[in-house]
Design a protein around this motif. Sequence first.
Motif, PDB file in Angstrom:
ATOM      1  N   LEU A   8       5.302  51.364-103.137  1.00  0.00           N
ATOM      2  CA  LEU A   8       4.116  52.315-102.345  1.00  0.00           C
ATOM      3  C   LEU A   8       3.452  51.530-101.666  1.00  0.00           C
ATOM      4  O   LEU A   8       3.651  51.705-100.141  1.00  0.00           O
ATOM      5  CB  LEU A   8       3.445  53.400-102.899  1.00  0.00           C
ATOM      6  CG  LEU A   8       4.260  54.048-103.926  1.00  0.00           C
ATOM      7  CD1 LEU A   8       3.041  54.721-105.108  1.00  0.00           C
ATOM      8  CD2 LEU A   8       4.526  55.422-103.326  1.00  0.00           C
ATOM      9  N   ASP A   9       3.691  50.409-101.387  1.00  0.00           N
ATOM     10  CA  ASP A   9       3.114  49.443-100.785  1.00  0.00           C
ATOM     11  C   ASP A   9       3.862  48.869 -99.712  1.00  0.00           C
ATOM     12  O   ASP A   9       3.092  49.148 -98.614  1.00  0.00           O
ATOM     13  CB  ASP A   9       2.733  47.922-101.299  1.00  0.00           C
ATOM     14  CG  ASP A   9       1.254  48.810-102.314  1.00  0.00           C
ATOM     15  OD1 ASP A   9       0.832  50.013-102.094  1.00  0.00           O
ATOM     16  OD2 ASP A   9       0.826  47.830-103.027  1.00  0.00           O
ATOM     17  N   SER A  12       3.820  51.615 -96.541  1.00  0.00           N
ATOM     18  CA  SER A  12       2.976  51.567 -96.753  1.00  0.00           C
ATOM     19  C   SER A  12       3.552  50.682 -95.269  1.00  0.00           C
ATOM     20  O   SER A  12       2.927  51.062 -94.146  1.00  0.00           O
ATOM     21  CB  SER A  12       1.571  51.317 -96.729  1.00  0.00           C
ATOM     22  OG  SER A  12       1.204  53.253 -98.137  1.00  0.00           O
ATOM     23  N   ASP A  13       4.018  49.301 -95.964  1.00  0.00           N
ATOM     24  CA  ASP A  13       3.861  48.275 -94.687  1.00  0.00           C
ATOM     25  C   ASP A  13       4.644  48.922 -93.578  1.00  0.00           C
ATOM     26  O   ASP A  13       4.697  48.069 -92.593  1.00  0.00           O
ATOM     27  CB  ASP A  13       4.093  47.499 -95.004  1.00  0.00           C
ATOM     28  CG  ASP A  13       2.481  46.829 -95.996  1.00  0.00           C
ATOM     29  OD1 ASP A  13       1.414  47.023 -95.912  1.00  0.00           O
ATOM     30  OD2 ASP A  13       2.924  45.620 -96.771  1.00  0.00           O
ATOM     31  N   LYS A  15       5.782  51.403 -92.627  1.00  0.00           N
ATOM     32  CA  LYS A  15       5.101  53.044 -91.496  1.00  0.00           C
ATOM     33  C   LYS A  15       4.305  52.338 -91.134  1.00  0.00           C
ATOM     34  O   LYS A  15       4.466  52.596 -89.043  1.00  0.00           O
ATOM     35  CB  LYS A  15       4.479  54.162 -92.233  1.00  0.00           C
ATOM     36  CG  LYS A  15       3.610  55.328 -91.576  1.00  0.00           C
ATOM     37  CD  LYS A  15       3.270  55.209 -92.103  1.00  0.00           C
ATOM     38  CE  LYS A  15       2.338  56.674 -91.172  1.00  0.00           C
ATOM     39  NZ  LYS A  15       1.238  57.235 -92.265  1.00  0.00           N
ATOM     40  N   THR A  16       3.766  51.281 -91.116  1.00  0.00           N
ATOM     41  CA  THR A  16       2.272  50.587 -90.035  1.00  0.00           C
ATOM     42  C   THR A  16       3.075  49.651 -88.773  1.00  0.00           C
ATOM     43  O   THR A  16       2.884  49.967 -87.863  1.00  0.00           O
ATOM     44  CB  THR A  16       1.482  49.301 -90.961  1.00  0.00           C
ATOM     45  OG1 THR A  16       0.849  49.675 -91.832  1.00  0.00           O
ATOM     46  CG2 THR A  16       1.224  48.447 -89.776  1.00  0.00           C
ATOM     47  N   ASN A  19       5.081  52.118 -87.007  1.00  0.00           N
ATOM     48  CA  ASN A  19       3.804  52.774 -85.735  1.00  0.00           C
ATOM     49  C   ASN A  19       3.796  51.575 -84.216  1.00  0.00           C
ATOM     50  O   ASN A  19       3.388  52.021 -83.351  1.00  0.00           O
ATOM     51  CB  ASN A  19       2.532  53.269 -86.463  1.00  0.00           C
ATOM     52  CG  ASN A  19       2.766  54.746 -87.037  1.00  0.00           C
ATOM     53  OD1 ASN A  19       3.607  55.740 -86.350  1.00  0.00           O
ATOM     54  ND2 ASN A  19       2.492  54.747 -88.062  1.00  0.00           N
ATOM     55  N   ASP A  31       6.662  58.767 -93.669  1.00  0.00           N
ATOM     56  CA  ASP A  31       5.191  59.175 -94.918  1.00  0.00           C
ATOM     57  C   ASP A  31       6.233  60.107 -96.417  1.00  0.00           C
ATOM     58  O   ASP A  31       5.726  59.978 -97.506  1.00  0.00           O
ATOM     59  CB  ASP A  31       4.742  60.111 -93.840  1.00  0.00           C
ATOM     60  CG  ASP A  31       3.547  59.845 -93.524  1.00  0.00           C
ATOM     61  OD1 ASP A  31       3.069  58.427 -94.127  1.00  0.00           O
ATOM     62  OD2 ASP A  31       2.398  59.908 -92.461  1.00  0.00           O
ATOM     63  N   LYS A  34       7.518  58.129 -98.638  1.00  0.00           N
ATOM     64  CA  LYS A  34       6.328  57.538 -99.807  1.00  0.00           C
ATOM     65  C   LYS A  34       5.707  58.708-100.394  1.00  0.00           C
ATOM     66  O   LYS A  34       5.876  58.837-102.241  1.00  0.00           O
ATOM     67  CB  LYS A  34       5.589  56.959 -99.334  1.00  0.00           C
ATOM     68  CG  LYS A  34       4.101  56.450 -99.770  1.00  0.00           C
ATOM     69  CD  LYS A  34       2.918  55.782 -99.013  1.00  0.00           C
ATOM     70  CE  LYS A  34       1.801  55.563 -99.794  1.00  0.00           C
ATOM     71  NZ  LYS A  34       0.945  54.963 -99.303  1.00  0.00           N
TER      72      LYS A  34
END
Length: 72
Positions: A8-9, A12-13, A15-16, A19, A31, A34
């Motif tokens: 999950l981390d 998220s990384d 996705k960052t 973006n 998203d 996840k």
Amino acid sequence: MPQTEWILDVLSDLKTFANANGLSALAEQLDDTKIVAAAEIASKREEALSPTHGQKGQPEPDFGGLGRHQRA
């Protein structure tokens, strides 16, 4: 943190990064990914905690010998 939740981390990384680099479609897909990952992790956790080892705690029906030939 359990051994499967690190993913999950990572998502998220990613996705960052997406973006920050103008990859909006990828960020949206990450998203969704996840959400799927979190659901699967939760499902695996429930299976592991199940008293029947993954059989969802449903007792098998007992038909009391119906349909069986019984001898006295």
